[in-house]
Design a protein around this motif. Structure first.
Motif, PDB file in Angstrom:
ATOM      1  N   GLU A  20       0.835  -1.191   0.000  1.00 36.04           N
ATOM      2  CA  GLU A  20       0.000   0.000   0.000  1.00 36.04           C
ATOM      3  C   GLU A  20       0.883   1.260   0.000  1.00 36.04           C
ATOM      4  OE1 GLU A  20      -3.051   0.074   3.166  1.00 36.04           O
ATOM      5  OE2 GLU A  20      -2.353   2.128   3.448  1.00 36.04           O
ATOM      6  N   PHE A  21       1.945   1.208   0.802  1.00 30.12           N
ATOM      7  CA  PHE A  21       2.839   2.360   0.842  1.00 30.12           C
ATOM      8  C   PHE A  21       3.574   2.524  -0.485  1.00 30.12           C
ATOM      9  CE2 PHE A  21       6.727   4.657   1.947  1.00 30.12           C
ATOM     10  CZ  PHE A  21       6.164   5.762   2.575  1.00 30.12           C
ATOM     11  N   PHE A  22       3.918   1.392  -1.066  1.00 32.44           N
ATOM     12  CA  PHE A  22       4.554   1.419  -2.383  1.00 32.44           C
ATOM     13  C   PHE A  22       3.652   2.132  -3.392  1.00 32.44           C
ATOM     14  CE2 PHE A  22       5.024  -0.549  -6.576  1.00 32.44           C
ATOM     15  CZ  PHE A  22       6.379  -0.373  -6.821  1.00 32.44           C
ATOM     16  N   ALA A  23       2.371   1.752  -3.356  1.00 32.79           N
ATOM     17  CA  ALA A  23       1.421   2.361  -4.285  1.00 32.79           C
ATOM     18  C   ALA A  23       1.314   3.869  -4.033  1.00 32.79           C
ATOM     19  CB  ALA A  23       0.047   1.711  -4.128  1.00 32.79           C
ATOM     20  N   LYS A  24       1.488   4.247  -2.766  1.00 33.86           N
ATOM     21  CA  LYS A  24       1.355   5.654  -2.395  1.00 33.86           C
ATOM     22  C   LYS A  24       2.494   6.504  -2.983  1.00 33.86           C
ATOM     23  CE  LYS A  24      -0.450   6.058   1.976  1.00 33.86           C
ATOM     24  NZ  LYS A  24      -0.307   6.176   3.448  1.00 33.86           N
ATOM     25  N   VAL A  25       3.673   5.919  -3.090  1.00 34.85           N
ATOM     26  CA  VAL A  25       4.827   6.726  -3.506  1.00 34.85           C
ATOM     27  C   VAL A  25       5.314   6.404  -4.913  1.00 34.85           C
ATOM     28  CG1 VAL A  25       5.592   7.072  -1.140  1.00 34.85           C
ATOM     29  CG2 VAL A  25       6.482   5.120  -2.447  1.00 34.85           C
ATOM     30  N   VAL A  26       4.731   5.369  -5.559  1.00 40.55           N
ATOM     31  CA  VAL A  26       5.302   4.925  -6.834  1.00 40.55           C
ATOM     32  C   VAL A  26       5.274   6.034  -7.899  1.00 40.55           C
ATOM     33  CG1 VAL A  26       3.141   3.850  -7.603  1.00 40.55           C
ATOM     34  CG2 VAL A  26       5.306   3.111  -8.592  1.00 40.55           C
ATOM     35  N   ASP A  85       1.737  -5.642 -22.495  1.00 38.29           N
ATOM     36  CA  ASP A  85       2.767  -6.644 -22.732  1.00 38.29           C
ATOM     37  C   ASP A  85       3.009  -7.376 -21.410  1.00 38.29           C
ATOM     38  OD1 ASP A  85       4.977  -8.105 -23.187  1.00 38.29           O
ATOM     39  OD2 ASP A  85       6.321  -6.401 -23.572  1.00 38.29           O
ATOM     40  N   PRO A  86       2.783  -8.683 -21.345  1.00 33.38           N
ATOM     41  CA  PRO A  86       2.929  -9.381 -20.062  1.00 33.38           C
ATOM     42  C   PRO A  86       4.368  -9.410 -19.559  1.00 33.38           C
ATOM     43  CG  PRO A  86       2.459 -10.942 -21.841  1.00 33.38           C
ATOM     44  CD  PRO A  86       2.328  -9.575 -22.426  1.00 33.38           C
ATOM     45  N   GLU A  87       5.294  -9.054 -20.404  1.00 32.09           N
ATOM     46  CA  GLU A  87       6.698  -9.034 -19.954  1.00 32.09           C
ATOM     47  C   GLU A  87       7.012  -7.803 -19.121  1.00 32.09           C
ATOM     48  OE1 GLU A  87       8.687 -11.630 -20.306  1.00 32.09           O
ATOM     49  OE2 GLU A  87       6.923 -12.538 -21.262  1.00 32.09           O
ATOM     50  N   GLY A  88       6.111  -6.839 -19.107  1.00 36.06           N
ATOM     51  CA  GLY A  88       6.368  -5.623 -18.339  1.00 36.06           C
ATOM     52  C   GLY A  88       6.244  -5.876 -16.852  1.00 36.06           C
ATOM     53  N   SER A  89       6.519  -4.848 -16.046  1.00 31.68           N
ATOM     54  CA  SER A  89       6.307  -4.942 -14.614  1.00 31.68           C
ATOM     55  C   SER A  89       6.000  -3.553 -14.093  1.00 31.68           C
ATOM     56  CB  SER A  89       7.535  -5.512 -13.906  1.00 31.68           C
ATOM     57  OG  SER A  89       8.529  -4.517 -13.802  1.00 31.68           O
ATOM     58  N   VAL A  90       5.577  -3.495 -12.848  1.00 33.93           N
ATOM     59  CA  VAL A  90       5.241  -2.194 -12.277  1.00 33.93           C
ATOM     60  C   VAL A  90       6.446  -1.258 -12.350  1.00 33.93           C
ATOM     61  CG1 VAL A  90       4.345  -1.019 -10.247  1.00 33.93           C
ATOM     62  CG2 VAL A  90       3.716  -3.389 -10.696  1.00 33.93           C
ATOM     63  N   LEU A  91       7.627  -1.816 -12.072  1.00 28.21           N
ATOM     64  CA  LEU A  91       8.809  -0.962 -12.003  1.00 28.21           C
ATOM     65  C   LEU A  91       9.395  -0.646 -13.363  1.00 28.21           C
ATOM     66  CD1 LEU A  91      10.430  -2.453  -8.820  1.00 28.21           C
ATOM     67  CD2 LEU A  91       9.376  -0.217  -9.097  1.00 28.21           C
ATOM     68  N   THR A  99      -1.918  -6.504  -6.711  1.00 26.97           N
ATOM     69  CA  THR A  99      -1.118  -5.980  -5.610  1.00 26.97           C
ATOM     70  C   THR A  99       0.089  -6.836  -5.272  1.00 26.97           C
ATOM     71  OG1 THR A  99      -2.519  -7.046  -3.989  1.00 26.97           O
ATOM     72  CG2 THR A  99      -3.068  -4.793  -4.561  1.00 26.97           C
ATOM     73  N   ASN A 100      -0.059  -8.157  -5.272  1.00 28.89           N
ATOM     74  CA  ASN A 100       1.074  -8.979  -4.860  1.00 28.89           C
ATOM     75  C   ASN A 100       1.983  -9.359  -6.015  1.00 28.89           C
ATOM     76  OD1 ASN A 100       0.026  -8.811  -2.354  1.00 28.89           O
ATOM     77  ND2 ASN A 100      -0.842 -10.871  -2.325  1.00 28.89           N
ATOM     78  N   THR A 101       1.388  -9.974  -7.016  1.00 31.01           N
ATOM     79  CA  THR A 101       2.202 -10.450  -8.122  1.00 31.01           C
ATOM     80  C   THR A 101       2.619  -9.304  -9.040  1.00 31.01           C
ATOM     81  OG1 THR A 101       0.665 -12.279  -8.029  1.00 31.01           O
ATOM     82  CG2 THR A 101       2.341 -12.364  -9.727  1.00 31.01           C
ATOM     83  N   GLY A 102       1.834  -8.259  -9.081  1.00 36.87           N
ATOM     84  CA  GLY A 102       2.142  -7.155  -9.979  1.00 36.87           C
ATOM     85  C   GLY A 102       1.945  -7.528 -11.436  1.00 36.87           C
ATOM     86  N   ASP A 103       1.125  -8.557 -11.684  1.00 36.19           N
ATOM     87  CA  ASP A 103       0.886  -8.990 -13.055  1.00 36.19           C
ATOM     88  C   ASP A 103      -0.342  -8.254 -13.599  1.00 36.19           C
ATOM     89  OD1 ASP A 103       0.437 -10.253 -15.415  1.00 36.19           O
ATOM     90  OD2 ASP A 103       0.455 -12.291 -14.606  1.00 36.19           O
ATOM     91  N   TYR A 104      -0.105  -7.020 -14.008  1.00 39.57           N
ATOM     92  CA  TYR A 104      -1.225  -6.172 -14.430  1.00 39.57           C
ATOM     93  C   TYR A 104      -1.943  -6.731 -15.651  1.00 39.57           C
ATOM     94  CZ  TYR A 104       0.111  -2.324 -11.302  1.00 39.57           C
ATOM     95  OH  TYR A 104       0.386  -1.554 -10.211  1.00 39.57           O
ATOM     96  N   ALA A 105      -1.178  -7.311 -16.554  1.00 36.29           N
ATOM     97  CA  ALA A 105      -1.766  -7.752 -17.828  1.00 36.29           C
ATOM     98  C   ALA A 105      -2.837  -8.814 -17.588  1.00 36.29           C
ATOM     99  CB  ALA A 105      -0.677  -8.288 -18.744  1.00 36.29           C
ATOM    100  N   THR A 106      -2.465  -9.855 -16.807  1.00 37.12           N
ATOM    101  CA  THR A 106      -3.433 -10.915 -16.552  1.00 37.12           C
ATOM    102  C   THR A 106      -4.592 -10.379 -15.719  1.00 37.12           C
ATOM    103  OG1 THR A 106      -1.560 -12.402 -16.503  1.00 37.12           O
ATOM    104  CG2 THR A 106      -3.655 -13.287 -15.769  1.00 37.12           C
ATOM    105  N   ALA A 107      -4.252  -9.551 -14.710  1.00 38.54           N
ATOM    106  CA  ALA A 107      -5.295  -8.984 -13.857  1.00 38.54           C
ATOM    107  C   ALA A 107      -6.284  -8.185 -14.689  1.00 38.54           C
ATOM    108  CB  ALA A 107      -4.666  -8.094 -12.792  1.00 38.54           C
ATOM    109  N   GLY A 108      -5.769  -7.368 -15.610  1.00 36.37           N
ATOM    110  CA  GLY A 108      -6.637  -6.555 -16.462  1.00 36.37           C
ATOM    111  C   GLY A 108      -7.506  -7.429 -17.352  1.00 36.37           C
TER     112      GLY A 108
END
Lengths: 389, 282, 387
Positions: free
Chosen positions: A98-104, B37-43, B246-255
């Motif tokens: 949640e904090f990560f989402a807050k600052v990302v 692109d499923p190869e992407g990530s949040v970061l 939130t946990n896996t950060g797999d936006y593509a599948t989640a979307g």
């Protein structure tokens, strides 16, 4: 005639408008991509205003700081008195993600997070350091850290020299059981296999905690494991789940079920068991070894009071200060010499293993391997498949 | 009257802006997410690469939870409809001066948070709780049987949490029925039961349909009940989506999973409304 | 029209044919008031019966008890020999045309009319519905829904929906109240025609005295939970037994008087110095003070001193205080020497000029048209309650 041609013209116009809208819609979709969040702490900096502004902005977890009380002066108040720094302290971290989402959006775009110091758990700290959101600490300004940090917290894979992070408090992940309901549980393996616990066991949704203990139970090292060892551990959990041994994977809401008897034994965090103040709940370091984790002080990019943050870190690594804080928060104190200093603060806590684990106990603790982003994805997915599928 | 020609449009403007900002844009954003692109990530960032295979992946990996969500939501909706109908009927026709009190009681649970209410069900259904004890005393449950962490608990939670959404539209519908119509049915040789099936029920259909939708749609997307009252075997699609985001950060599948859920629900709703003959709701 | 033919169903229709509806000591008490007090009433089979009274007089409650929609506090309801007091409404051979019709809005006209037959599992429903819709002249509207129809059409659907069941008794609860005047008049005639055609017992509840008189064979005037008087429209009108009936059913001049003598078939009453005679069957008191009643159209007016075409009951010294010309007739108000204003309606036959305001007149009526009511009754009862 005019009417009918008008109607068909309208139909054509409508159809055309529909197609155009659809096309335009598709056209805007690429605008919703997300940018690369990597930054370089060497370039994403700002001028430090510490000399002119005697301020410090700190974000921490709730219940993690002692408080002033008739005659008792908290470590925070003492720090402000001693240094003349005005600390703006907020307990606004409830969850790492949640904090990560807050600052990302700020830190990921090299914008100020409006904070000078915050405390995050190892894996999240590692992640932020890895993507360059965290400023290195000046070793000359935090001599107490390097002098007094307990040995078991040195040399972590993701920050071997504690260049970026300083543990605030630590905790253990092991097992807990309700002694009123079931006989002693000694190992993680028992959790996964003992028939009298069947269906009355919970594990944590934290991948690093559960998989760390599972790797240990398999005889592997959570700090350095192979793909095969990982798959074996995942299979072990999957089997326990399929056998009906495991009732649920939980966040921090497991302790009530344990106290109520819905769950007889579970994977647990030491602080939760201490805080529950229920004499039937026993925290056990599993025979195979336990996981240790810390919440770490981090200075984000664009902090305007880094010098003050370093002063703060150095202050909290004084044994007397650390002892005072530990007597209040009941987590593992990461500062050498605090145990001796505790004599003066509260002699009854000197030998409390939840605050000062013995050397033997600490020798059985393990941290989880530092992961690259692609590994986080892969492992979290494997784990989610087991806990979810 | 030329001056007033555009008044209607001006009046619609605030709502249109609101919808634009808080529905249309998030909708496009979600649609875009499903094509990442499923190869992407949040970061490292995600790009829209029109990777429609996300949908196939999502369906392949999470068909179980998707199916389970629709199943649980369906069962919960049917139970809500039965309980809610009886309750709404009692309030509309039998409550007399207690009517307002009963309506407030129906809404009262909203005064506390969804989470707290669901947590309290954990206590009610606990292995050592009175419900389990009672059922075990009656030998309706074995010694080692439990309610928590079973589909029963999750569906019970869904029913409890969404019952007011069934009761209120049903009540509004029933309350509007002219009691003389029910008298007329009796006068025309319909026994009370027949009168109910032939007059009361058909006339309350708009409320029943609205209540069903208001119960089914949020139930199908719910994840709190499964998380708090269920176990790993009761995970619903909402839990998967939450986990992926939130946990896996797999936006593509989640979307992709979110869009799939939305399409399925919209399709079911349209079919249902057609079938129920209440197109005016659309 | 084959209404009399098909009598196969058993619930609604007894084998022995139409029976009288008898209410005995029927009482209905609500928490705060008594709506109907010990009502005794027999409605002969096949008649058109009207329950007439102001709102709150208990007529609708009576009707609802017959329909089974209210339970009596005491008393009985019989159809012939069959006690239906406690019968469930859906088992009674009685149907109702509700006020505001209560048509089922979710069903089309055809299905509304078919409702009762379908509930009883009657075969050949469509044919009967078709015939019934022809009777009420709505055969082309069968597939419309009630909200799409006008008030008059809905009224006829409501009638058809009840009639198709061929109940022993058809109850009509203010069925025309929601229609405008013109439509109401034509529906009155229509309903009367249908009643005569089907020959069923109709019990019609209304507060409109004209409607009751137009349609009913027998009228029961209700007031305060009891029946004031019952009889044919002419009986009630010509010979009211109470001031309430005299005022509620049409209008009456009620003049204070004292009985002078009651001998033979004539009662003589001293009325402000004039002796008037009243036939004994129209005198509802024989001694002491009373109200002499005379309907306005029976009052004859002539310029002072001119002869009046009526023997007896002649009074002088009246002054015209109001003249209303309404086309077919002229309505006069005449102030009598004792101060009371009498109403007089005169047909515009053209025999004589219309009298002017202020004209001095003599007043007279034929003795056989007057009636005598007891003085302890309220002279204004029923006068201001209509509508």
């Amino acid at each position: 005639m005019a009417g009918s041609s008008g109607l068909s013209r309208r139909a054509v116009l409508r159809g055309g408008a529909g197609v155009a809208l659809g096309a335009a819609s598709l056209g805007v979709l690429p605008l919703f991509g997300t940018p690369d969040r990597k930054q370089d702490p060497a370039t994403c900096t700002t001028r430090d205003l510490s000399d002119s502004e005697r301020r410090l902005v700190v974000s921490n977890w709730p219940g993690y700081m002692d408080e002033d009380d008739d005659g008792y002066v908290s470590t925070l108040t003492e720090f402000q008195r001693r240094t003349g720094i005005d600390v703006s302290y907020t307990a606004d971290i409830n969850d790492n993600l949640e904090f990560f989402a807050k600052v990302v959006n700020q830190l990921g775009a090299c914008e100020s997070s409006k904070r000078d110091l915050f405390m995050l758990t190892d894996w999240m700290a590692a992640r932020m350091i890895q993507v360059g959101w965290i400023q290195p600490l000046d070793p000359a300004k935090v001599p107490n850290l390097h002098e007094n940090l307990i040995d078991s917290l040195r040399g972590v894979g993701w920050d071997p020299d504690r260049t970026y992070s300083a543990p605030w408090q630590s905790g253990l992940t092991g097992i807990a059981y309700n002694k009123a309901k079931v006989k002693e549980v000694r190992s993680f393996e028992e959790l996964l296999s003992r028939p009298d616990l069947k269906g009355r066991v919970t594990l944590l949704t934290e991948m690093r905690d559960t998989m760390g203990l599972t790797l240990l139970a398999q005889g592997d090292d959570p700090e350095e494991f192979t793909e095969d060892q990982w798959s074996n551990a995942i299979d072990r959990i999957r089997k326990a789940r399929a056998d009906g041994q495991i009732r649920a994977f939980t966040g921090n809401d497991y302790i009530q079920d344990l106290a109520a008897g819905n769950v007889l034994a579970c994977e647990a965090w030491s602080g939760d068991v201490a805080a529950a103040e229920d004499e039937n709940l026993v925290f056990v370091a599993p025979e195979e070894g336990q996981m240790i984790w810390s919440d770490n002080m981090l200075v984000p990019n664009l902090s305007t009071h880094q010098a003050h943050a370093e002063e703060w870190i150095n202050y909290y690594y004084e044994p007397e200060v650390a002892a005072k804080l530990a007597a209040w928060v009941w987590y593992i104190c990461p500062v050498k010499g605090a145990q001796e200093a505790m004599e003066k603060v509260d002699p009854s806590l000197v030998d409390n293993p939840l605050i000062f684990p013995t050397a033997e106990s600490l020798a059985t603790t393990h941290a989880f391997m530092a992961l690259e982003e692609f590994q986080v994805r892969a492992y979290e997915k494997d784990y989610a498949d087991v806990t979810g599928g | 009257m030329r001056r007033g020609r555009f008044t209607g449009y001006w009046l619609m403007l605030p709502a249109a802006l609101w919808l634009g900002v808080f529905f249309v844009i998030p909708f496009y954003s979600l649609l875009a997410t499903s094509l990442y692109d499923p190869e992407g990530s949040v970061l490292t960032g995600y790009d829209v690469t029109w990777h429609v295979a996300n949908f196939a992946d999502a369906l392949r990996e999470h068909a179980d939870e998707l199916w389970r969500s629709l199943w649980y939501a369906g069962v919960a909706t049917v139970i809500c409809a039965v309980l809610g109908y009886v309750l709404a009927y009692a309030i509309a026709f039998k409550a007399g001066r207690w009517r307002n009190v009963m309506l407030v009681l129906v809404i009262a649970p909203f005064f506390t948070s969804f989470l707290v209410r669901t947590l309290s069900w954990k206590l009610i259904l606990a292995d050592d709780g009175f419900v389990v004890d009672f059922l075990q005393t009656l030998h309706l449950m074995g010694e080692d049987d439990r309610l928590l962490a079973t589909p029963v608990a999750v569906i019970a939670g869904l029913v409890y949490n969404f019952l007011p959404f069934m009761v209120l539209p049903l009540y509004a519908s029933l309350e509007k029925i002219d009691v003389r119509l029910i008298e007329a049915a009796g006068d025309l040789y319909a026994s009370p039961a027949r009168g109910f099936w032939k007059v009361t029920l058909p006339l309350s259909m708009p409320g029943l349909v609205a209540g069903t939708l208001l119960t089914f749609i949020p139930s199908a997307g719910d994840y709190i009940n499964a998380q708090l009252l269920g176990s790993t075997n009761q995970r619903m699609v909402g839990n998967v989506i939450q986990d992926l985001f939130t946990n896996t950060g797999d936006y593509a599948t989640a979307g992709a999973l979110s869009v799939t859920l939305m399409v399925i629900i919209v399709a079911m709703v349209v079919l249902y409304i057609r079938k129920a003959g209440t197109e005016e709701l659309l | 029209m084959s209404l009399a033919a098909d009598r196969t169903d058993t619930t609604a229709r007894p084998a022995e044919g139409p029976r009288d509806l008898r209410l005995a000591a029927l009482t209905k008490e609500f928490a705060t008031f008594t709506a109907v007090r010990s009502l005794d009433l027999t409605v002969p089979a096949g008649t058109f019966f009207a329950l007439l009274g102001p709102s709150g007089c208990g007529k609708t409650t009576t009707l609802r008890m017959v329909a089974g929609l209210e339970t009596p506090t005491s008393g009985t309801i019989h159809l012939g020999d069959r006690d239906i007091t406690w019968e469930k409404p859906y088992r009674r051979p009685v149907n109702t045309v509700f006020q505001n019709y209560a048509l089922f809005p979710h069903l089309d006209i055809h299905e509304n009319v078919a409702f009762g037959l379908r509930r009883r599992g009657v075969k050949d429903v469509d044919q009967q519905v078709q015939e019934m819709l022809e009777l009420v002249e709505l055969e082309s509207q069968a597939r419309k829904k009630p909200p799409q129809m006008s008030g008059g059409q809905q009224q006829r659907v409501a009638l058809a929906r009840a009639l198709i069941n061929r109940p022993e008794v058809l109850l009509l609860d203010e069925p025309l109240g929601a229609l405008d005047l013109k439509l109401r008049r034509s529906m009155q005639i229509e309903i009367k025609r249908i009643q005569e055609e089907v020959g069923l017992t109709f019990v019609h509840v209304t507060h409109d005295q004209e409607e009751a008189m137009t349609m009913a064979d027998t009228i029961a005037v209700m007031n305060g939970g009891v029946i004031e008087q019952m009889g044919s429209p002419t009986e009630l009108y010509e010979n009211p037994q109470t001031t309430f009936v005299a005022n509620f059913l049409g209008q009456s001049n009620l003049i204070a008087g004292t009985v002078a003598s009651a001998e033979g078939d004539v009662v003589r009453v001293d009325m402000h110095g004039t002796q008037v005679s009243i036939p004994v069957d129209r005198a509802h008191t024989r001694t002491g003070a009373g109200w002499v009643g005379i309907r306005p159209e029976k009052v004859l007016v002539a310029p002072a001193g001119e002869p009046i075409d009526a023997p007896g009951n002649h009074m002088t010294g009246g002054v015209v205080t109001d003249v209303s010309f309404v086309g077919v007739s002229t309505q006069y108000l005449v102030r009598m020497p004792w101060g009371q204003e009498l109403m007089a309606f005169e047909q515009n036959t053209g025999r004589r000029k219309i009298l002017r305001h202020g004209a001095e007149v003599d007043v007279s009526w034929r003795p056989e048209f007057a009636f005598l009511l007891p003085a302890d009754q309220d002279v204004r009862a029923g006068a201001f309650e209509e509508d």
